[in-house]
Design an enzyme around this catalytic site. Structure first.
Site, short mmCIF file in Angstrom:
data_model
loop_
_atom_site.label_atom_id
_atom_site.label_comp_id
_atom_site.label_asym_id
_atom_site.label_seq_id
_atom_site.Cartn_x
_atom_site.Cartn_y
_atom_site.Cartn_z
N ASP A 414 4.75 1.13 2.94
CA ASP A 414 3.71 1.09 1.93
C ASP A 414 4.04 2.07 0.80
OD1 ASP A 414 0.90 0.32 1.13
OD2 ASP A 414 0.61 2.48 1.36
N GLU A 443 7.37 -1.52 -0.84
CA GLU A 443 6.86 -1.64 -2.21
C GLU A 443 7.58 -0.61 -3.09
OE1 GLU A 443 2.26 -2.84 -2.00
OE2 GLU A 443 2.70 -0.93 -1.06
#
Length: 713
Positions: A414, A443
């Protein structure tokens, strides 16, 4: 709790802090005279005199320079005549390079390690003056056996408990800057309800009876990722699953909905996906595990990184249950040839000031902005300082623990753009040593954290980290319009777009990546609007037209080079009723809607067919850009349409040539190809390995808002 020694024993000295290993700053409540300064001396609690000289003098402030570096762990005093003050440790000291050099500990024994004969305890707390273990056999009680730990190398405190301490509970208490602080072990593997205390236990008692071996091995280039939330997927009232909202819900077999369609595990199996990516399953702080039905959260509020979340367990009070049920879930998925990816959150913690990190080594684990405030690139109040050696070690230790203890097959990082490149390289290196085909993705967004962008694992640095895959937002947004502008339109709307971006995505983004396996292609995920909700707000048209646009987007994802990523429910036009950020919305918003799945079962079959077509031929997932460029040929089209041929690809599957056409316009398109027997396996109505119909190549009509795939043997 013992009474700490006061930092200031008299009235002249206001504050004394060690700001680096050679510098002490002393503040006074009033101006001091030179004869007073001459009486200054520094002594440790072992009565050792510390040599220093005065670097600067202010009206009520002195800067003292030590001749030798200060040794952490001792208690030292600055004395001025009869006044005496404990020298506190400033948070700035732990953020120096010298601190990392002196106190980095490379060992593999941090945390608690249980054996029936004895249990070892090791805690990294270099700035602490004392550390105690609070031990009890009552998870909810406050009567503890207090065991002092011994300081050893690199600021690691240790003790060994002789005898069998299985099912005992523990916490830590540390003395830092004259203040006692209570914390849990950051390396704790087992917890009581809501992580109140850590538990000592035997990990082998939480193992499943068997860890299955895949009968159908899958390489990363073959991956098709399906993202889901455990509670969402199992909570539905009419889904036939007994253990709703629980790990166990994904182990149940032969479950069906009230309409009679497969649900749960059997539904995942028949989709044809290869990897299930779970939103965070490590312990998070935003749901009361004792009353889990009353609260909902995605789980991006990490508290204990090594321990599973208890709200998904049938018994959150017993430390073993959450481990054994999560392991059984993973083993069951493996038994059914489904790999498991865990979503991990190494960019921030739930509440920084209450975190075990901050209690044990204040100021070390978090980035600080130039203005002296906590860096907040994550937008939730704090950023982990992953570039510091013991933060990096914690992350690597944690990832490898989950890999080995839970036999997972990959990790989604994340907000990976917060994390530094070197940490991600070390993660990848250690993961590859243990499981070469593990899938690492993240990400790579460039967020405003207090660390240089060129040193972070952002999308722009992807070629430096070839073992990591990245979510690719240009392809996402050129397909559907900007994620962050709800009315923005993309290719599937028939809007004018940058066709080069669309073509680059189909190729697997060679300008960004070292290989196509680094490209994660998607049009929706757990956050932001679902594609259906965006289509509802970006178009004024009948739902039947929106469905065609939606199908077109899913086809682009599944028929392009790179790794396709599907959000659970995307296959039946999942809606969250316009909620853009449903992280804490109720089950009605977030649940996997099995009734809607039944209503749009025709589209579920279409997506299953696309998956089957992709898996049937290696030309849709070529491992190198060289191979892609050798075999792809762009076909001439008019506006609103993209078409290409994968030519001479018989070495990758039974089809020699493949033609793929995406028509996003409202007009029919005519194509002519080489003569020969062409088979259509995808059109606007269906996707199937059994040919839908054939034609001789002279002419093909492609309907508006549709995808066509033709193959030649």
């Amino acid at each position: 709790m013992d009474q700490a020694k006061p930092l200031i024993s008299q009235t002249i000295l206001k504050n004394v802090q060690l700001i680096d290993f050679f510098t002490i700053e002393a503040e006074f409540k009033k101006n001091i005279e030179m004869e007073d300064i001459n009486s200054l001396h520094i002594k440790s609690d072992t009565h050792q005199q510390l040599s220093f000289f005065i670097e600067s003098i202010g009206a009520n402030r002195l800067i003292l320079k030590l001749e030798e570096p200060y040794i952490l762990g001792q208690i030292s005093y600055l004395q001025l005549n009869e006044d005496k003050a404990v020298i506190g440790i400033s948070p700035t000291l732990v953020r120096t390079e010298l601190f990392d050099q002196l106190y980095y500990y490379p060992g593999d024994d941090l945390g608690v390690h249980y054996h029936k004969e004895k249990t070892s305890v090791a805690v990294w707390a270099p700035t602490a003056n004392e550390v105690k273990l609070l031990l009890t056999n009552d998870w909810n009680g406050d009567k503890n056996q207090i065991i002092p730990l011994i300081r050893t190398e690199k600021g690691v405190w240790r003790t060994t408990l002789e005898g069998d301490f299985e099912l005992f509970f523990y916490q830590l208490e540390v003395l830092i800057n004259g203040e006692w602080r209570k914390a849990n072990d950051p390396y704790a593997k087992m917890l009581t309800v809501n992580g109140q205390k850590a538990m000592i236990g035997d990990l082998r008692k939480t193992d499943p009876n068997d860890w299955p071996v895949y009968s159908l091995p899958v390489t990363n280039q073959d991956a098709i990722i399906y993202e889901l939330h455990i509670r969402d997927f199992t909570i539905g009232r009419n889904n036939g699953i007994v253990a709703k909202g629980k790990y166990e819900g994904l182990t149940e077999k032969n479950t069906v909905t009230i309409q009679g369609i497969r649900s749960g595990l059997d539904y995942l199996k028949q989709l044809g996906i290869t990897h299930v990516e779970f939103l965070p399953v490590n312990d998070f702080g935003s749901v009361d595990e004792a009353n889990w039905q009353k609260q909902y959260n995605w789980g991006y509020d990490p508290v204990h990184y090594f321990a599973p979340e208890g709200s998904y367990a049938t018994d959150p009070y017993h430390g073993y249950t959450r481990l054994s049920e999560l392991k059984e879930m993973i083993a069951t998925l493996h038994q059914n040839n489904l790999k498991v990816i865990l979503d991990v959150v190494f960019n921030h913690v739930y509440i920084q000031e209450q975190s075990d990190f901050e209690q044990l080594v204040p100021g070390y684990y978090f980035r600080i902005s130039p203005n002296g405030q906590l860096s907040n690139g994550t937008g939730v109040g704090n950023d982990l300082a992953t570039e510091r050696k013991m933060v990096r070690k914690f992350i690597v230790d944690c990832v490898t623990y989950w890999l080995e203890e839970y036999d997972v097959d990959g990790f989604r990082f994340d907000l990976m753009g917060i994390i530094d490149i070197e940490t991600m390289k070390q993660v990848a290196c250690q993961v590859r040593k243990r499981k070469p085909n593990a899938l690492l993705l993240g990400e790579g967004w460039d967020l405003a954290t207090a660390y240089p962008v060129e040193k972070r694992a952002t999308l722009s640095q992807a070629k430096q980290i070839p073992d990591l895959a990245f979510f690719e937002d240009n392809f996402r947004d050129v397909i559907k319009g900007s994620t962050f502008a709800i009315t923005a339109q993309g290719f599937i709307h028939g809007a004018q777009i940058d066709m080069q971006l669309l073509m680059s995505g189909v190729l697997g983004n060679p300008e960004l990546f070292h290989s196509p396996q680094q490209a994660i292609h998607y049009v929706e995920a757990h956050d932001n609007h679902t594609l259906w909700d965006k289509l509802e707000r970006s178009t004024k048209e009948d739902n039947s037209i929106r469905m065609k646009r939606h199908r077109l987007a899913s086809a682009l994802v599944l028929l392009s080079q790179g790794i396709p990523f599907l959000h659970a429910g995307q296959e039946f036009f999942r809606t969250k009723y316009g909620d853009e950020n449903s992280y804490n919305a109720d089950d009605f918003i977030n649940q996997f809607d099995w009734e809607r799945c039944y209503e749009y079962r025709g589209n579920v079959e279409f997506v299953k067919g696309l998956i089957a077509v992709r898996k049937a031929h290696g030309a849709f997932r070529l491992p190198t850009y060289k191979q892609i460029f050798e075999h792809i040929k762009w076909l001439k089209t008019s506006e609103g349409c993209l078409a290409f041929m994968l030519k001479e690809v018989e070495q990758y599957g039974e089809w020699k040539d493949i033609i793929v056409i995406f028509n996003a316009s409202m007009h029919k398109k005519q194509f002519s190809f080489d003569y020969g027997n062409w088979q259509v396996v995808v059109d606007e109505q269906a996707a199937s390995l059994i040919p839908l119909y054939t034609f001789n190549g002279e002419s093909l009509e492609v309907n508006p808002l549709s995808t066509v795939v033709c193959v030649k043997l």
